[in-house]
Design a protein around this motif. Structure first.
Motif, PDB file in Angstrom:
ATOM      1  N   UNK A  92       0.811  -1.223   0.000  1.00 14.98           N
ATOM      2  CA  UNK A  92       0.000   0.000   0.000  1.00 14.98           C
ATOM      3  C   UNK A  92       0.845   1.275   0.000  1.00 14.98           C
ATOM      4  N   UNK A  93       2.072   1.202   0.506  1.00 17.05           N
ATOM      5  CA  UNK A  93       2.909   2.404   0.575  1.00 17.05           C
ATOM      6  C   UNK A  93       3.264   2.963  -0.802  1.00 17.05           C
ATOM      7  N   UNK A  94       3.236   2.116  -1.828  1.00 20.79           N
ATOM      8  CA  UNK A  94       3.527   2.616  -3.181  1.00 20.79           C
ATOM      9  C   UNK A  94       2.691   3.843  -3.517  1.00 20.79           C
ATOM     10  N   UNK A  95       1.428   3.801  -3.088  1.00 24.66           N
ATOM     11  CA  UNK A  95       0.527   4.913  -3.393  1.00 24.66           C
ATOM     12  C   UNK A  95       1.064   6.226  -2.843  1.00 24.66           C
ATOM     13  N   UNK A  96       1.493   6.182  -1.592  1.00 25.78           N
ATOM     14  CA  UNK A  96       2.025   7.408  -0.987  1.00 25.78           C
ATOM     15  C   UNK A  96       3.298   7.848  -1.700  1.00 25.78           C
ATOM     16  N   UNK A  97       4.158   6.891  -1.998  1.00 27.55           N
ATOM     17  CA  UNK A  97       5.437   7.233  -2.628  1.00 27.55           C
ATOM     18  C   UNK A  97       5.205   7.973  -3.951  1.00 27.55           C
ATOM     19  N   UNK A  98       4.256   7.483  -4.733  1.00 33.65           N
ATOM     20  CA  UNK A  98       3.982   8.121  -6.026  1.00 33.65           C
ATOM     21  C   UNK A  98       3.379   9.514  -5.805  1.00 33.65           C
ATOM     22  N   UNK A  99       2.440   9.611  -4.870  1.00 36.84           N
ATOM     23  CA  UNK A  99       1.798  10.906  -4.610  1.00 36.84           C
ATOM     24  C   UNK A  99       2.782  11.916  -4.020  1.00 36.84           C
ATOM     25  N   UNK A 100       3.748  11.444  -3.228  1.00 35.70           N
ATOM     26  CA  UNK A 100       4.781  12.345  -2.682  1.00 35.70           C
ATOM     27  C   UNK A 100       5.416  13.200  -3.770  1.00 35.70           C
ATOM     28  N   UNK A 101       5.556  12.599  -4.949  1.00 33.17           N
ATOM     29  CA  UNK A 101       6.294  13.274  -6.010  1.00 33.17           C
ATOM     30  C   UNK A 101       5.363  13.670  -7.151  1.00 33.17           C
ATOM     31  N   UNK A 102       4.102  13.912  -6.761  1.00 28.95           N
ATOM     32  CA  UNK A 102       3.096  14.479  -7.663  1.00 28.95           C
ATOM     33  C   UNK A 102       2.747  13.580  -8.839  1.00 28.95           C
ATOM     34  N   UNK A 103       2.968  12.288  -8.665  1.00 25.05           N
ATOM     35  CA  UNK A 103       2.570  11.343  -9.700  1.00 25.05           C
ATOM     36  C   UNK A 103       1.122  10.915  -9.522  1.00 25.05           C
ATOM     37  N   UNK A 104       0.649  10.145 -10.489  1.00 23.16           N
ATOM     38  CA  UNK A 104      -0.725   9.640 -10.468  1.00 23.16           C
ATOM     39  C   UNK A 104      -0.654   8.120 -10.421  1.00 23.16           C
ATOM     40  N   UNK A 105      -1.480   7.511  -9.584  1.00 20.87           N
ATOM     41  CA  UNK A 105      -1.489   6.055  -9.456  1.00 20.87           C
ATOM     42  C   UNK A 105      -2.458   5.445 -10.464  1.00 20.87           C
ATOM     43  N   UNK A 106      -2.006   4.448 -11.205  1.00 17.63           N
ATOM     44  CA  UNK A 106      -2.896   3.663 -12.059  1.00 17.63           C
ATOM     45  C   UNK A 106      -2.730   2.205 -11.637  1.00 17.63           C
ATOM     46  N   UNK A 107      -3.852   1.532 -11.381  1.00 22.89           N
ATOM     47  CA  UNK A 107      -3.778   0.159 -10.881  1.00 22.89           C
ATOM     48  C   UNK A 107      -4.081  -0.839 -11.988  1.00 22.89           C
ATOM     49  N   UNK A 108      -3.225  -1.846 -12.109  1.00 20.94           N
ATOM     50  CA  UNK A 108      -3.515  -2.968 -12.996  1.00 20.94           C
ATOM     51  C   UNK A 108      -3.714  -4.208 -12.129  1.00 20.94           C
ATOM     52  N   UNK A 109      -4.849  -4.871 -12.326  1.00 21.58           N
ATOM     53  CA  UNK A 109      -5.137  -6.080 -11.545  1.00 21.58           C
ATOM     54  C   UNK A 109      -4.308  -7.248 -12.070  1.00 21.58           C
ATOM     55  N   UNK A 110      -3.699  -7.994 -11.174  1.00 21.21           N
ATOM     56  CA  UNK A 110      -3.054  -9.235 -11.612  1.00 21.21           C
ATOM     57  C   UNK A 110      -4.140 -10.302 -11.769  1.00 21.21           C
ATOM     58  N   UNK A 111      -3.746 -11.449 -12.338  1.00 22.05           N
ATOM     59  CA  UNK A 111      -4.749 -12.484 -12.594  1.00 22.05           C
ATOM     60  C   UNK A 111      -5.049 -13.299 -11.335  1.00 22.05           C
ATOM     61  N   UNK A 112      -5.802 -14.358 -11.506  1.00 20.18           N
ATOM     62  CA  UNK A 112      -6.231 -15.186 -10.376  1.00 20.18           C
ATOM     63  C   UNK A 112      -5.055 -15.822  -9.635  1.00 20.18           C
ATOM     64  N   UNK A 113      -3.935 -15.993 -10.366  1.00 21.12           N
ATOM     65  CA  UNK A 113      -2.735 -16.570  -9.754  1.00 21.12           C
ATOM     66  C   UNK A 113      -1.777 -15.465  -9.310  1.00 21.12           C
ATOM     67  N   UNK A 114      -2.251 -14.236  -9.318  1.00 18.61           N
ATOM     68  CA  UNK A 114      -1.464 -13.068  -8.894  1.00 18.61           C
ATOM     69  C   UNK A 114      -0.269 -12.771  -9.795  1.00 18.61           C
ATOM     70  N   UNK A 115      -0.354 -13.194 -11.042  1.00 17.47           N
ATOM     71  CA  UNK A 115       0.695 -12.829 -11.997  1.00 17.47           C
ATOM     72  C   UNK A 115       0.195 -11.663 -12.844  1.00 17.47           C
ATOM     73  N   UNK A 116       1.119 -10.815 -13.349  1.00 20.91           N
ATOM     74  CA  UNK A 116       0.697  -9.687 -14.178  1.00 20.91           C
ATOM     75  C   UNK A 116      -0.200 -10.164 -15.313  1.00 20.91           C
ATOM     76  N   UNK A 117      -1.297  -9.461 -15.511  1.00 24.17           N
ATOM     77  CA  UNK A 117      -2.218  -9.741 -16.606  1.00 24.17           C
ATOM     78  C   UNK A 117      -1.804  -8.814 -17.751  1.00 24.17           C
ATOM     79  N   UNK A 118      -1.129  -9.386 -18.733  1.00 26.54           N
ATOM     80  CA  UNK A 118      -0.478  -8.565 -19.760  1.00 26.54           C
ATOM     81  C   UNK A 118      -1.486  -7.692 -20.511  1.00 26.54           C
TER      82      UNK A 118
END
Lengths: 393, 393
Positions: free
Chosen positions: B132-158
């Motif tokens: 969850x800390x990633x969100x704060x880290x990105x916002x600290x430096x004025x970035x925007x968070x975009x979330x990509x859901x991983x698949x059912x096995x928690x691997x990146x869903x390309x």
């Protein structure tokens, strides 16, 4: 476009400092380190006190689970208690451990406080000549820098300071004893600053914080006296480190202490603990927290710095340099004998003496001498300083 | 209005986590620490390796000027060389010391990298479930968070990841082995991620960085294998720490390593060194830098974590919990037997078992078990996990 626009501009605008730094290295390479008198660095040369060494070894020998583990983000309770106790004794203000947050040095502390309080575009007043990093720290957290010039004696100019504060002002950063001038602010001026900020806070219906950056608090000479800003203004936040009084700047250990009488201080302290976490500091280094709580009342031998100050100050004054006598730190900030301080730094460099031009601190026409170097280096430098001032006269 | 609006909102939105944390403390107070099985914390319980202890004592005994002083902001040359060498051996990529910047832990490293690269409003993709800390880290430096859901096995869903990347994307943060799922990404998926980012970088005419957060790199179990993301994509920046492999998270020591084949890498590395300074980290703690360069190839006994994983995984599976088998770290991320993971966490709490609801990681319907606790605690917890799942069925 590998890096951000802001960082690219920062790098460009500070490239002259880098060039100066690199030309210093080049000089040492060419003539030998021993031949160059380097007064440009702020890396304390005194050894840490014996007590530090003793407790470092003692704490390092301890073994057990979690000894190097996470602790609450504010730091160990015992360390915060030791800091609060030392502040009670040293300053006479009734701090408790709950007013203290352990940090990764004063620079970490400053960033944590600014992150905690700044809304985008709010301004922070810094006093010129200033520690140049303040600018970056404020910009990191989307603040705006407003500069107030100190007077000829490098003390806050109350009228000027007043004119810099408006409804957009969030904080004033103050640094006594001061880098680069060595001035330690007296009671009268701190009282005036406190009154001004109290009045302005009232006027604008919100606290204007005084962020008191105090890493040189213990480096005050015998013919002077230290007055703590926190005693004169309720909305004061202390940020400081053990870097200079214990000669351990590489270990990154310091703290934030919020004035115990500040209104709603709990909210600010909670925010600082939180920002310590989200800025990625997480907590001050564990082992050093365990060490410093045992040695908090010790410090390097300030007399050594005082002796150096005396030698340098008296000698340079006799040569005709115009200097406000430093009352603490290991810096002095003489007036450049010619208007162009960068040019005069070059004259000194020809004599193999490295100093930092005042323009780097927002005050052209001066230069900074950092005397955390051996007395031998100072002695060797004297005839060079003399030749330099003769050369341009 | 003591603190900034942003921090106030952050505090409000995370208040439920605090309440949970506090109710855990309350539980321990009421029933005794021994009665509560706390799987909610990520504080490694194993002792640091003996080699760490040996070199800590050895380095602590050394005395001399500047041993605890400032060093170049990137860190000691010898430490950076040791890190580069270990990466060459471990990963087989040709890092040199100039590709390495020592930092205050991985959290410090992440903030430094984000500060170096982000222009205001640029987006950073994180993979859910996420730390969850990633969100704060990105916002600290004025970035925007975009979330990509991983698949059912928690691997990146390309396909999903591809749909999240556009001309505004600056970086993707990846974490393998993964907190909270314990998954270690395989070669095939890393290859696909690399290809996707290469193609997108080309399309948008700028590098899209892969920030590879690797603090669990050495905690991979014997029935699995670790693949290093940096081998599959040129614009990869490693951020990591020694917190988990040496069990020293409180000491705040880690590093950034930039892929040696990255185009214009010098500019990025220079920016990271600079941002390490201006964010107030200045440098990674000096003593720890001197210690870790001697013990960089050691780590805690991963078998201990593996044994715990086996016990927990097999037992919970037998009870009917649905779990993707973790391949590393000390986390697992079972599906909550009821849809509402916060509710199920309460059921477990009634059994004096503390876990973290998946919603805290951006994936409701799951919960995280952190098994950096003694095997005895795990054994004690088993009948409680069993009662909990029976209760709601």
């Amino acid at each position: 476009m590998v890096i951000s626009q802001q960082i690219r501009e920062f790098r460009k605008s500070s490239s002259w400092i880098r060039k100066m730094f690199e030309s210093g290295i080049e000089l040492k390479r060419k003539y030998g380190v021993d031949k160059v008198c380097d007064f440009s660095l702020g890396n304390p040369d005194l050894m840490p006190p014996d007590e530090f060494q003793y407790f470092l070894e003692e704490e390092s020998r301890k073994t057990g689970p979690f000894l190097h583990g996470y602790m609450p983000n504010a730091g160990y309770v015992e360390t915060r208690e030791a800091v609060a106790e030392s502040l009670r004794k040293e300053i006479g203000v009734d701090f408790t451990r709950d007013d203290v947050v352990m940090t990764c040095g004063a620079a970490g502390a400053m960033n944590v406080v600014l992150k905690s309080i700044l809304n985008p575009g709010e301004s922070v007043v810094i006093l010129s000549p200033y520690f140049v990093e303040y600018k970056f720290y404020v910009l990191n957290h989307n603040g705006k820098i407003v500069v107030s010039e100190t007077d000829e004696r490098f003390l806050p100019d109350i009228a000027d300071l007043e004119s810099r504060i408006d409804g957009n002002t969030r904080a004033v950063i103050m640094n006594t004893p001061n880098n680069p001038t060595g001035r330690a602010y007296d009671e009268a001026i701190l009282k005036q600053v406190g009154e001004l900020l109290r009045e302005k806070s009232k006027k604008y219906g919100k606290p204007i914080f005084l962020i008191s950056d105090e890493p040189y608090r213990k480096i005050v000479f015998s013919d002077s006296k230290y007055f703590a800003p926190v005693k004169f203004y309720e909305n004061t936040v202390i940020v400081t480190s053990f870097s200079k009084d214990l000669s351990i700047p590489g270990e990154r250990i310091g703290y934030i202490a919020v004035n115990p009488v500040m209104e709603n201080k709990e909210e600010l302290i909670d925010a600082c603990i939180f920002c310590n976490r989200i800025l990625g500091f997480i907590n001050a280094p564990a082992l050093m927290q365990r060490v410093i709580r045992n040695v908090i009342e010790f410090s390097v031998d300030v007399e050594v710095y005082e002796k150096r100050r005396n030698l340098l100050f008296e000698s340079l004054k006799d040569m005709g340099y115009d200097i406000v006598k430093p009352e603490g730190t290991f810096y002095m900030f003489p007036r450049s004998p010619i208007d162009d301080d960068v040019e005069f730094s070059k004259v000194l460099r020809e004599e193999l003496v490295l100093v930092t031009p005042g323009v780097g601190f927002g005050r052209a026409g001066y230069f900074r001498i950092s005397f955390c170097v051996d007395e031998k280096v100072i002695k060797k430098s004297l005839e060079r300083f003399e030749r330099a001032i003769r050369k341009i006269r």
